[in-house]
Design an enzyme around this catalytic site. Structure first.
Site, PDB file in Angstrom:
ATOM      1  N   ASN A  39       0.881  -1.170   0.000  1.00  0.00           N
ATOM      2  CA  ASN A  39       0.000   0.000   0.000  1.00  0.00           C
ATOM      3  C   ASN A  39       0.919   1.221   0.000  1.00  0.00           C
ATOM      4  OD1 ASN A  39      -1.786   2.058   0.498  1.00  0.00           O
ATOM      5  ND2 ASN A  39      -2.726   1.117   2.303  1.00  0.00           N
ATOM      6  N   ARG A  71      -2.614  -2.134  -3.365  1.00  0.00           N
ATOM      7  CA  ARG A  71      -3.837  -1.358  -3.118  1.00  0.00           C
ATOM      8  C   ARG A  71      -3.781  -0.118  -3.995  1.00  0.00           C
ATOM      9  NH1 ARG A  71      -5.325   2.943   0.966  1.00  0.00           N
ATOM     10  NH2 ARG A  71      -7.588   2.904   0.979  1.00  0.00           N
ATOM     11  N   HIS A  87     -12.848   2.670   0.006  1.00  0.00           N
ATOM     12  CA  HIS A  87     -12.825   1.686   1.093  1.00  0.00           C
ATOM     13  C   HIS A  87     -13.593   0.428   0.686  1.00  0.00           C
ATOM     14  CE1 HIS A  87     -12.568   5.149   4.281  1.00  0.00           C
ATOM     15  NE2 HIS A  87     -11.357   4.783   3.898  1.00  0.00           N
ATOM     16  N   ARG A 116     -10.745  15.374   7.120  1.00  0.00           N
ATOM     17  CA  ARG A 116     -11.605  15.742   5.972  1.00  0.00           C
ATOM     18  C   ARG A 116     -12.982  16.188   6.462  1.00  0.00           C
ATOM     19  NH1 ARG A 116     -10.692  10.272   2.633  1.00  0.00           N
ATOM     20  NH2 ARG A 116      -8.837   9.896   3.870  1.00  0.00           N
ATOM     21  N   GLU A 128      -8.046  -5.344   5.367  1.00  0.00           N
ATOM     22  CA  GLU A 128      -7.890  -5.037   3.943  1.00  0.00           C
ATOM     23  C   GLU A 128      -6.722  -5.801   3.325  1.00  0.00           C
ATOM     24  OE1 GLU A 128      -8.385  -0.698   5.096  1.00  0.00           O
ATOM     25  OE2 GLU A 128      -8.946  -0.608   2.987  1.00  0.00           O
TER      26      GLU A 128
END
Ligand code: AMP
Length: 385
Positions: free
Chosen positions: A14, A80, A168, A229, A372
């Site tokens: 990732n 990813r 996601h 965010r 993940e």
């Protein structure tokens, strides 16, 4: 780290702009041989000049952890990739053409895809095995048109690939299946509302294993309040800030992505610290917590309507798995909608998937750890055989 009996591992990478997370996973058993993160890539004063140097550093660290990649031949590398754009709705083996397309999609994900491209290029030079891209958007490529379409002129949307993509997805898909396993119920029978609450936060509505709504959109900025965010704001805010505060587009983008959310409201973005400040009576922290929860309730209500009722409400990722106060606050006042949390079950500390609603509840409330890396390893192994 247990020794494997079930074959060759998948290396899951990732790549961020200044970090490289890695995990060596045996997809069948889910055993993790080793994992870690190389940080400060390309920063001044760092030993790690670029992503190629980061892979060398990773190889050294794996060796220090007793894993020599020369002796443990890789099956494949799973990458990813945040944005798969309109065309990637499933994992894909990376060739030069695929890499070019991921590079072109950087316009849609300027904060994420460029780093993935650099990571993939470096890893392809280092490891002569199949490389697979697993896209964060793929699970949401099934969104029905009314959910994925913004009400802007259609020709403009087509020309610039403007739609709701969602992110996601690897986590939501994994958790949807893990929840069905926990409940001993076929995935096809379940209506699920899933709340992935980590550094980034997103909600999804999943009907029979298929995603039908999600809170993120064209970019990962839409929807829930997150660590840094803003999530949903009036789209008119951009023009207002440009006119009234004299801000440039880049400044507004940075403001909403990096300086807003829980951080912008309270001064901290780590949720543990936020909860400590709430407990200590900090009013800014209290407001940040309340805004975070209010937005969550807003989406839970919306998704109950979209699904025509839900069988299960699922919490996952760092905050979802570990913050009992958030789970309690989201469920508070929702008894009439069938959502109740048992406070003793909610307060229990565990890393296992578990139910936290009382027996016989109309809607089961569950905490289900996401993974993940394992999902990427499995999808990679499935593709390369
Ligand atoms: P993730 O992106 O899934 O690693 O989640 C990171 C977020 O989870 C951060 O905001 C952490 O502060 C939060 N988190 C991790 N552990 C806890 C905890 N025990 N209580 C509250 N928040 C937590």
């Amino acid at each position: 780290m247990t020794e494997s009996t079930d074959g060759r591992p998948v290396l899951v990478l990732n790549a961020g702009s200044s970090s490289l997370k890695y995990q060596l996973v045996l997809p069948e058993s889910g055993a993790v041989r080793a994992g870690g993160v190389v940080e400060r890539i390309g920063e001044s004063g760092s030993d790690v000049a670029d992503h190629s140097a980061a892979l060398s550093a990773m190889t050294e660290r794996l060796r220090a952890d007793g894993v020599d990649l020369d002796d443990v031949p890789l099956r494949a590398v799973g990458h990813r990739v945040v944005h798969g754009g309109p065309e990637f709705s499933a994992p894909v083996v990376i060739d030069d053409g695929v890499l070019d397309r991921i590079r072109q999609l950087s316009a849609l994900a300027p904060l994420h895809n460029p780093a993935a491209v650099i990571g993939i290029e470096a890893a392809r030079r280092h490891y002569d095995v199949p490389h697979v891209a697993v896209f964060d958007t793929a699970f949401f490529s099934s969104l029905p048109a009314p959910a994925s379409t913004y009400a802007v002129p259609r020709d403009l949307a087509a020309k610039h690939s403007i739609r709701r993509y969602g992110f996601h997805g690897t986590s939501h898909q994994f958790v949807a299946q893990a929840t069905a396993d926990l409940l001993g119920c076929p995935l096809g029978d379940l209506r699920q509302v899933i709340l992935h609450l980590g550094n980034g936060c997103s909600a999804s509505a999943v009907h029979g294993g298929r995603a039908v709504e999600t809170s993120m959109g064209l970019t990962p900025l839409q929807g829930l309040v997150m660590g840094t965010r803003s999530g949903d704001v009036d789209p008119g805010l951009h023009a207002y800030l440009a006119r009234e505060a004299g801000m440039t587009l880049d400044e507004i983008d940075t403001l909403l992505n990096k300086k807003s959310g829980v951080l912008g409201l309270s001064g901290v973005n780590d949720f543990r610290e936020l909860v400590q400040r709430v407990d200590a009576g900090d009013e800014d922290a209290r407001l940040a917590f309340d805004v975070f929860v209010h937005r969550l309730k807003h989406y839970v209500g919306a998704y109950l309507a979209i699904l025509g009722g839900a069988d299960v409400l699922v919490f996952t990722a760092g905050i979802g798995q570990h913050s009992a106060p958030v789970r309690a606050a989201v469920a508070e006042g929702l008894a009439e909608l069938g959502i109740v949390v048992d406070s003793a079950l909610n307060e229990e500390r565990s890393n296992e998937a578990r139910v936290i609603s009382p027996d016989g509840s109309h809607v089961v409330v569950a905490v289900v750890p996401t993974n993940e890396e394992l999902a990427i390893a499995r999808q990679t192994a499935d593709l390369v055989g």
